[in-house]
Scaffold this motif. Structure first.
Motif, PDB file in Angstrom:
ATOM      1  N   LEU A  65       0.839  -1.198   0.000  1.00 50.12           N
ATOM      2  CA  LEU A  65       0.000   0.000   0.000  1.00 50.12           C
ATOM      3  C   LEU A  65       0.872   1.245   0.000  1.00 50.12           C
ATOM      4  O   LEU A  65       1.905   1.283   0.674  1.00 50.12           O
ATOM      5  N   GLY A  66       0.432   2.262  -0.712  1.00 53.28           N
ATOM      6  CA  GLY A  66       1.163   3.516  -0.715  1.00 53.28           C
ATOM      7  C   GLY A  66       0.422   4.582  -1.490  1.00 53.28           C
ATOM      8  O   GLY A  66      -0.748   4.430  -1.830  1.00 53.28           O
ATOM      9  N   PHE A  67       1.150   5.661  -1.784  1.00 51.13           N
ATOM     10  CA  PHE A  67       0.535   6.815  -2.429  1.00 51.13           C
ATOM     11  C   PHE A  67       1.594   7.601  -3.183  1.00 51.13           C
ATOM     12  O   PHE A  67       2.789   7.434  -2.955  1.00 51.13           O
ATOM     13  N   VAL A  68       1.121   8.484  -4.055  1.00 48.02           N
ATOM     14  CA  VAL A  68       2.028   9.334  -4.824  1.00 48.02           C
ATOM     15  C   VAL A  68       2.435  10.529  -3.975  1.00 48.02           C
ATOM     16  O   VAL A  68       1.602  11.182  -3.349  1.00 48.02           O
ATOM     17  N   ASP A  69       3.738  10.794  -3.982  1.00 44.86           N
ATOM     18  CA  ASP A  69       4.321  11.937  -3.307  1.00 44.86           C
ATOM     19  C   ASP A  69       4.905  12.837  -4.399  1.00 44.86           C
ATOM     20  O   ASP A  69       5.992  12.568  -4.909  1.00 44.86           O
ATOM     21  N   LEU A  98       5.836  -6.449  -5.298  1.00 48.78           N
ATOM     22  CA  LEU A  98       6.681  -5.364  -5.815  1.00 48.78           C
ATOM     23  C   LEU A  98       6.676  -5.337  -7.336  1.00 48.78           C
ATOM     24  O   LEU A  98       6.563  -4.269  -7.948  1.00 48.78           O
ATOM     25  N   ASP A  99       6.798  -6.500  -7.965  1.00 45.04           N
ATOM     26  CA  ASP A  99       6.777  -6.565  -9.432  1.00 45.04           C
ATOM     27  C   ASP A  99       5.468  -6.009  -9.988  1.00 45.04           C
ATOM     28  O   ASP A  99       5.469  -5.244 -10.959  1.00 45.04           O
ATOM     29  N   ALA A 100       4.357  -6.362  -9.364  1.00 47.87           N
ATOM     30  CA  ALA A 100       3.056  -5.860  -9.809  1.00 47.87           C
ATOM     31  C   ALA A 100       2.973  -4.345  -9.591  1.00 47.87           C
ATOM     32  O   ALA A 100       2.429  -3.619 -10.436  1.00 47.87           O
ATOM     33  N   LEU A 101       3.530  -3.869  -8.488  1.00 48.69           N
ATOM     34  CA  LEU A 101       3.530  -2.429  -8.232  1.00 48.69           C
ATOM     35  C   LEU A 101       4.374  -1.707  -9.277  1.00 48.69           C
ATOM     36  O   LEU A 101       3.974  -0.667  -9.794  1.00 48.69           O
ATOM     37  N   TYR A 102       5.554  -2.238  -9.599  1.00 47.16           N
ATOM     38  CA  TYR A 102       6.404  -1.611 -10.617  1.00 47.16           C
ATOM     39  C   TYR A 102       5.633  -1.470 -11.939  1.00 47.16           C
ATOM     40  O   TYR A 102       5.689  -0.429 -12.592  1.00 47.16           O
ATOM     41  N   LYS A 103       4.914  -2.501 -12.344  1.00 47.40           N
ATOM     42  CA  LYS A 103       4.132  -2.458 -13.589  1.00 47.40           C
ATOM     43  C   LYS A 103       3.024  -1.401 -13.494  1.00 47.40           C
ATOM     44  O   LYS A 103       2.784  -0.645 -14.438  1.00 47.40           O
ATOM     45  N   TYR A 104       2.350  -1.355 -12.364  1.00 49.48           N
ATOM     46  CA  TYR A 104       1.293  -0.368 -12.144  1.00 49.48           C
ATOM     47  C   TYR A 104       1.862   1.049 -12.238  1.00 49.48           C
ATOM     48  O   TYR A 104       1.292   1.926 -12.891  1.00 49.48           O
ATOM     49  N   LEU A 105       3.010   1.271 -11.588  1.00 45.81           N
ATOM     50  CA  LEU A 105       3.609   2.608 -11.578  1.00 45.81           C
ATOM     51  C   LEU A 105       4.047   3.022 -12.982  1.00 45.81           C
ATOM     52  O   LEU A 105       3.824   4.162 -13.392  1.00 45.81           O
ATOM     53  N   LYS A 106       4.659   2.096 -13.691  1.00 45.89           N
ATOM     54  CA  LYS A 106       5.090   2.399 -15.061  1.00 45.89           C
ATOM     55  C   LYS A 106       3.895   2.760 -15.938  1.00 45.89           C
ATOM     56  O   LYS A 106       3.934   3.728 -16.693  1.00 45.89           O
ATOM     57  N   ALA A 107       2.819   2.011 -15.813  1.00 49.15           N
ATOM     58  CA  ALA A 107       1.613   2.277 -16.598  1.00 49.15           C
ATOM     59  C   ALA A 107       0.983   3.616 -16.237  1.00 49.15           C
ATOM     60  O   ALA A 107       0.284   4.220 -17.053  1.00 49.15           O
ATOM     61  N   ASN A 108       1.238   4.104 -15.034  1.00 54.68           N
ATOM     62  CA  ASN A 108       0.678   5.364 -14.568  1.00 54.68           C
ATOM     63  C   ASN A 108       1.702   6.503 -14.575  1.00 54.68           C
ATOM     64  O   ASN A 108       1.492   7.533 -13.930  1.00 54.68           O
ATOM     65  N   ASN A 109       2.813   6.298 -15.278  1.00 58.19           N
ATOM     66  CA  ASN A 109       3.844   7.315 -15.466  1.00 58.19           C
ATOM     67  C   ASN A 109       4.406   7.863 -14.148  1.00 58.19           C
ATOM     68  O   ASN A 109       4.660   9.055 -14.019  1.00 58.19           O
TER      69      ASN A 109
END
Length: 143
Positions: A65-69, A98-109
């Motif tokens: 869990l986390g958020f954009v800073d 973590l791998d799933a989060l990395y993919k999510y973050l990349k997709a969301n720039n």
């Protein structure tokens, strides 16, 4: 294992996993379910918050869990929590999250990820492509 977004209805089950994860060494923390639910909801109320859960064939076994800073010229995703059910630690669940989060973050720039961890977990995070930056966490107990 299936990794998907945490929904509001998942929060009680995710809180049970948090309770399980933090009862062990090195934390030995005595969370209540109510307090765990408050923590999870508080994280998910932040700016562009996201939570992912890992399910095995019957239960939630981990979460991140986390958020954009937002920062001057890029967005950081701050990971507030990454935890795995006590009896499931060491089975690749944290890495899958973590791998799933990395993919999510990349997709969301979202360009970078940050978190604070205890030294016991540095090896895990290093194996997952992270490195310690120049910052140190400062702390003071008030009262």
């Amino acid at each position: 294992m299936i990794i998907s977004r945490i929904t509001d209805t998942d929060i009680p089950a995710v809180s049970e996993v948090l309770l399980s994860a933090y009862k062990d060494e090195p934390w030995n923390e005595n969370w209540t379910k109510e307090r765990a639910i408050i923590r999870i909801r508080a994280i998910l109320c932040n700016y562009k918050a996201a939570g992912l859960k890992a399910n095995d064939e019957k239960d939630i076994v981990g979460a991140i869990l986390g958020f954009v800073d937002p920062y001057s010229n890029e967005d950081f995703f701050y990971v507030s929590e990454l935890f795995v059910k006590s009896e499931r630690k060491g089975q690749g669940i944290g890495t899958a999250l973590l791998d799933a989060l990395y993919k999510y973050l990349k997709a969301n720039n979202i360009q970078a990820i940050q978190l604070i961890s205890i030294k016991n977990n540095f090896k895990f995070y290093k194996q997952n492509g992270m490195e310690k930056d120049m910052a140190d966490v400062l702390y003071k107990r008030i009262g």
